[in-house]
Design a protein around this motif. Sequence first.
Motif: not given
Length: 379
Positions: A354-371
């Motif tokens: 979970v710490s390596a692949h499924f954190t909220l921080e990594s999700h939002v980082t990817g979301l912000v990049k897409a935005y």
Amino acid sequence: MSRKVMHICLSNGWGGLEMYSSRIIPELRRQGWAAHGLAMAGSRVADSLVEAGIAPLTVASRGQALLRVGRLLRYLKAHDIRILHCHKSSDLCLGALLVTLRPSLRLFFTDHMGVTRPKKDPYHRWAYGKVSRLLSISETTRQRNLAAFPLPPERIRRLYLGIDPVPYAPRLTGSERQVLRDALGIPSGAVAIGLPGRLTPGKGQGIWIEALAGLRERYPALAWHGVLIGGLTAAEGSSEAFVAELRDRVAELGLGERVTFAGFRADLPRLFEAFDIVCVPSRNEAFGLTVIEAMAAGKAVIGADSGAIPELIDGQTGRLAAPDDSLAWCNAMAELAGDATLRQRLSEAARKEVSAHFTLESHVTGLVKAYTDTLDEPA
């Protein structure tokens, strides 16, 4: 560049889809983005946005939202909002209309449900044609989306969901944990097997109860207790008819003293501390948020070998069982119930995953990049 987004969720329900916006808003804020919201008046979605620190616009219905499209456009302009993010397919009509009237807007849609039917008729070609990015919450969902939606592949991106692992870290003392186990009806020394989730047929509680009956018959030396976590009424998102069926089946199988119906609980991170094993037998999860929550809590997890769950756990971090095979579930539970060392090894590996692949921080980082990427593209 504008770093503002409006999340649109016109739903009176309350599940993972509806919880999503309020869950990510604090992390969006931390990463420098301001969020706005549009929700149904009086809905739990609207309340959750307020709790997350924003005052959402509210409407009485989707029809009213469409009638107020001019006001919405003025609001978007006044606040320099250039990104719209929808979470229900039924909200895309509004999002697509706003983009049609103001082409500089960028429209995002996250498929939280995992579409199973093609959507390529004229209406859907128009609505999805206005979508800048369709975000799939797993690779399984992405493959369905590629087949179902009238969009070029480059507009359909996988973005795994994530959680903040911190609230799931164990914090109860030994005595506090015992009090919780006692309240859940778990006998002293028993291996506690939990199943959290809405009590509806697709979540697999029926096959789990059959597996518990097999566990009692095939492995009589094991001491265990099952706990169902989930609302017992329609108002809490469950099927009352199905709840009645489950209760009747538990009684028929003579499991009344070995299965607790705990009802809806808001303190799931703490409840995980009472369990030794967590089961997620859902037949067709588009992602499997409960799986990574249990993994973050350091639980030994058994998940259904279907939908997106095999993308989250494997033999090093948990166990998988076919969603319609009660014997497979019985044997998987027996293996983990009988081996505390194995449970500990799986739990440690699960936390790391979970710490390596499924954190909220990594999700939002990817979301912000897409935005950000879409703002650089021509309208």
